[in-house]
Design a protein around this motif. Structure first.
Motif, PDB file in Angstrom:
ATOM      1  N   GLU A  46       0.853  -1.182   0.000  1.00  0.00           N
ATOM      2  CA  GLU A  46       0.000   0.000   0.000  1.00  0.00           C
ATOM      3  C   GLU A  46       0.892   1.236   0.000  1.00  0.00           C
ATOM      4  O   GLU A  46       2.039   1.170   0.460  1.00  0.00           O
ATOM      5  N   PRO A  47       0.401   2.365  -0.504  1.00  0.00           N
ATOM      6  CA  PRO A  47       1.214   3.579  -0.456  1.00  0.00           C
ATOM      7  C   PRO A  47       1.741   3.891   0.942  1.00  0.00           C
ATOM      8  O   PRO A  47       2.861   4.387   1.089  1.00  0.00           O
ATOM      9  N   SER A  48       0.955   3.560   1.962  1.00  0.00           N
ATOM     10  CA  SER A  48       1.386   3.822   3.336  1.00  0.00           C
ATOM     11  C   SER A  48       2.619   3.015   3.720  1.00  0.00           C
ATOM     12  O   SER A  48       3.417   3.440   4.569  1.00  0.00           O
ATOM     13  N   ASP A  49       2.791   1.825   3.121  1.00  0.00           N
ATOM     14  CA  ASP A  49       3.985   1.023   3.401  1.00  0.00           C
ATOM     15  C   ASP A  49       5.243   1.751   2.947  1.00  0.00           C
ATOM     16  O   ASP A  49       6.266   1.750   3.645  1.00  0.00           O
ATOM     17  N   VAL A  50       5.175   2.360   1.782  1.00  0.00           N
ATOM     18  CA  VAL A  50       6.323   3.095   1.254  1.00  0.00           C
ATOM     19  C   VAL A  50       6.511   4.397   2.035  1.00  0.00           C
ATOM     20  O   VAL A  50       7.642   4.793   2.341  1.00  0.00           O
ATOM     21  N   ALA A  51       5.420   5.054   2.381  1.00  0.00           N
ATOM     22  CA  ALA A  51       5.501   6.316   3.117  1.00  0.00           C
ATOM     23  C   ALA A  51       6.177   6.125   4.466  1.00  0.00           C
ATOM     24  O   ALA A  51       6.925   6.994   4.928  1.00  0.00           O
ATOM     25  N   GLY A  52       5.938   4.981   5.105  1.00  0.00           N
ATOM     26  CA  GLY A  52       6.557   4.719   6.397  1.00  0.00           C
ATOM     27  C   GLY A  52       8.070   4.610   6.304  1.00  0.00           C
ATOM     28  O   GLY A  52       8.804   5.124   7.164  1.00  0.00           O
ATOM     29  N   VAL A  53       8.553   3.957   5.253  1.00  0.00           N
ATOM     30  CA  VAL A  53      10.001   3.838   5.069  1.00  0.00           C
ATOM     31  C   VAL A  53      10.591   5.194   4.689  1.00  0.00           C
ATOM     32  O   VAL A  53      11.679   5.566   5.143  1.00  0.00           O
ATOM     33  N   ALA A  54       9.866   5.952   3.873  1.00  0.00           N
ATOM     34  CA  ALA A  54      10.327   7.295   3.513  1.00  0.00           C
ATOM     35  C   ALA A  54      10.439   8.175   4.756  1.00  0.00           C
ATOM     36  O   ALA A  54      11.389   8.963   4.883  1.00  0.00           O
ATOM     37  N   LEU A  55       9.496   8.042   5.667  1.00  0.00           N
ATOM     38  CA  LEU A  55       9.547   8.815   6.911  1.00  0.00           C
ATOM     39  C   LEU A  55      10.803   8.476   7.700  1.00  0.00           C
ATOM     40  O   LEU A  55      11.474   9.365   8.236  1.00  0.00           O
ATOM     41  N   PHE A  56      11.125   7.201   7.781  1.00  0.00           N
ATOM     42  CA  PHE A  56      12.359   6.800   8.466  1.00  0.00           C
ATOM     43  C   PHE A  56      13.572   7.464   7.818  1.00  0.00           C
ATOM     44  O   PHE A  56      14.436   8.030   8.506  1.00  0.00           O
ATOM     45  N   LEU A  57      13.655   7.422   6.489  1.00  0.00           N
ATOM     46  CA  LEU A  57      14.793   8.021   5.799  1.00  0.00           C
ATOM     47  C   LEU A  57      14.867   9.530   6.017  1.00  0.00           C
ATOM     48  O   LEU A  57      15.962  10.107   6.052  1.00  0.00           O
ATOM     49  N   ALA A  58      13.716  10.165   6.153  1.00  0.00           N
ATOM     50  CA  ALA A  58      13.684  11.615   6.346  1.00  0.00           C
ATOM     51  C   ALA A  58      14.000  12.020   7.781  1.00  0.00           C
ATOM     52  O   ALA A  58      14.361  13.171   8.037  1.00  0.00           O
ATOM     53  N   SER A  59      13.895  11.072   8.696  1.00  0.00           N
ATOM     54  CA  SER A  59      14.074  11.378  10.113  1.00  0.00           C
ATOM     55  C   SER A  59      15.542  11.348  10.524  1.00  0.00           C
ATOM     56  O   SER A  59      16.417  10.876   9.781  1.00  0.00           O
ATOM     57  N   GLN A  60      15.815  11.794  11.739  1.00  0.00           N
ATOM     58  CA  GLN A  60      17.176  11.781  12.259  1.00  0.00           C
ATOM     59  C   GLN A  60      17.704  10.362  12.449  1.00  0.00           C
ATOM     60  O   GLN A  60      18.926  10.157  12.496  1.00  0.00           O
ATOM     61  N   ASP A  61      16.814   9.400  12.538  1.00  0.00           N
ATOM     62  CA  ASP A  61      17.245   8.014  12.725  1.00  0.00           C
ATOM     63  C   ASP A  61      18.052   7.502  11.543  1.00  0.00           C
ATOM     64  O   ASP A  61      18.777   6.504  11.665  1.00  0.00           O
ATOM     65  N   ALA A  62      17.927   8.151  10.388  1.00  0.00           N
ATOM     66  CA  ALA A  62      18.628   7.703   9.182  1.00  0.00           C
ATOM     67  C   ALA A  62      19.750   8.649   8.772  1.00  0.00           C
ATOM     68  O   ALA A  62      20.173   8.653   7.616  1.00  0.00           O
ATOM     69  N   ASN A  63      20.273   9.412   9.719  1.00  0.00           N
ATOM     70  CA  ASN A  63      21.304  10.393   9.390  1.00  0.00           C
ATOM     71  C   ASN A  63      22.597   9.764   8.880  1.00  0.00           C
ATOM     72  O   ASN A  63      23.372  10.427   8.187  1.00  0.00           O
ATOM     73  N   TYR A  64      22.850   8.499   9.227  1.00  0.00           N
ATOM     74  CA  TYR A  64      24.095   7.854   8.801  1.00  0.00           C
ATOM     75  C   TYR A  64      23.845   6.818   7.720  1.00  0.00           C
ATOM     76  O   TYR A  64      24.640   5.918   7.491  1.00  0.00           O
ATOM     77  N   LEU A  65      22.737   6.976   7.020  1.00  0.00           N
ATOM     78  CA  LEU A  65      22.373   6.062   5.936  1.00  0.00           C
ATOM     79  C   LEU A  65      22.357   6.857   4.640  1.00  0.00           C
ATOM     80  O   LEU A  65      21.567   7.784   4.489  1.00  0.00           O
ATOM     81  N   THR A  66      23.224   6.516   3.710  1.00  0.00           N
ATOM     82  CA  THR A  66      23.262   7.262   2.450  1.00  0.00           C
ATOM     83  C   THR A  66      23.748   6.372   1.311  1.00  0.00           C
ATOM     84  O   THR A  66      24.491   5.409   1.518  1.00  0.00           O
ATOM     85  N   GLY A  67      23.277   6.681   0.107  1.00  0.00           N
ATOM     86  CA  GLY A  67      23.674   5.953  -1.081  1.00  0.00           C
ATOM     87  C   GLY A  67      23.025   4.593  -1.227  1.00  0.00           C
ATOM     88  O   GLY A  67      23.442   3.789  -2.061  1.00  0.00           O
ATOM     89  N   GLN A  68      21.970   4.334  -0.456  1.00  0.00           N
ATOM     90  CA  GLN A  68      21.345   3.018  -0.456  1.00  0.00           C
ATOM     91  C   GLN A  68      20.115   2.966  -1.364  1.00  0.00           C
ATOM     92  O   GLN A  68      19.447   3.976  -1.582  1.00  0.00           O
ATOM     93  N   ALA A  69      19.831   1.780  -1.868  1.00  0.00           N
ATOM     94  CA  ALA A  69      18.608   1.527  -2.640  1.00  0.00           C
ATOM     95  C   ALA A  69      17.816   0.498  -1.853  1.00  0.00           C
ATOM     96  O   ALA A  69      18.107  -0.710  -1.893  1.00  0.00           O
ATOM     97  N   ILE A  70      16.829   0.971  -1.109  1.00  0.00           N
ATOM     98  CA  ILE A  70      16.136   0.145  -0.120  1.00  0.00           C
ATOM     99  C   ILE A  70      14.880  -0.490  -0.716  1.00  0.00           C
ATOM    100  O   ILE A  70      14.018   0.205  -1.253  1.00  0.00           O
TER     101      ILE A  70
END
Length: 253
Positions: free
Chosen positions: A220-244
């Motif tokens: 569902e679109p919400s499944d993708v939105a949840g992962v996007a939220l994680f990437l946009a948050s401070q929790d993903a500050n050390y995650l870059t260049g990935q294809a999730i």
């Protein structure tokens, strides 16, 4: 800003976000989720009525754009960012899907696919990155690729190629702009139930595609939105260049 969908606090409180293709589907779900977490959202899309309604509901802004036109793309992105007073997060969700056998793909087909799915993404990234670098506060870039980037199917030649290019483009952005505190990642959704393709898929299609996932369902679109939220948050500050992968286990690498 009194709409119940919008909160003054949350994981993205105070963040300024631009979402391309944000009128509906995955982009719309991301725009809504980000706004619910306190972000100020500007939507870029060609769907004026739908995009405008959602922007009003989210207390954000809407900017009409023709992503085939690079001048219009850059101008709309500039206007959206200026209206926000800067940018912290760019989400590139706009894209098209066309299914054609390789022998039937014309140069025009190829150019349209890459113009919207990849070249427009470069334009919005360039505009956003210049703002982020000038501000000196870093930023987040989230680009929507597809499971097809890693597992292109028959009939997906030019589509899969454009999405693989998104993954490569995102990695280069991560390498070049990391020194400025900008992180860039791509998302590779699998089968997601959106308006795109709704006119052609059947109940049997949905049943068959669902069987490809260990979870036994489509996204569902919400499944993708949840992962996007994680990437946009401070929790993903050390995650870059990935294809999730967001595929329900249809792709596991």
């Amino acid at each position: 800003m009194n709409d119940p969908l919008v909160t003054a606090t949350g994981r993205l409180a105070g963040k300024r976000v631009v979402v391309t293709g944000g009128a509906r589907g995955i982009g719309g779900a991301i725009a809504g989720r980000f706004a619910s977490e306190g972000a100020s959202v500007a939507i870029l899309d060609r769907l004026v009525d739908e995009g405008s309604r959602l922007a009003v509901a989210l207390g954000g802004s809407f900017h009409s754009v023709d992503l085939v036109d690079p001048v219009d793309t850059m101008a709309a992105t500039e206007a959206a960012i200026a209206g926000l007073g800067g940018i912290d997060i760019l989400v590139n969700s706009a894209g098209i899907l066309r299914l054609l056998p390789l022998l039937e793909v014309t140069v025009a087909d190829w150019n349209e696919m890459f113009s919207i799915n990849t070249r427009a993404m470069l334009s919005t990234m360039q505009v956003a990155a210049r703002w982020m670098i000038a501000a000196g506060d870093g930023g987040k870039i989230i680009n929507l690729a597809s499971m097809a980037a890693k597992k292109g199917g028959a009939g997906e030649g030019h589509y899969a190629a454009s999405k693989a290019a998104v993954v490569a483009l995102t990695r280069v952005a991560a390498l070049e702009w990391g020194e400025h505190g900008i992180v860039a990642n791509s998302l590779c959704p699998g089968y997601v139930l959106t308006d795109m393709g709704a006119a052609t898929r059947t109940d049997d299609d949905v049943k068959t595609w669902s069987s490809y996932s260990p979870l036994g369902r489509l996204g569902e679109p919400s499944d993708v939105a949840g992962v996007a939220l994680f990437l946009a948050s401070q929790d993903a500050n050390y995650l870059t260049g990935q294809a999730i992968n967001v595929t329900g286990g249809m792709v596991m690498h």
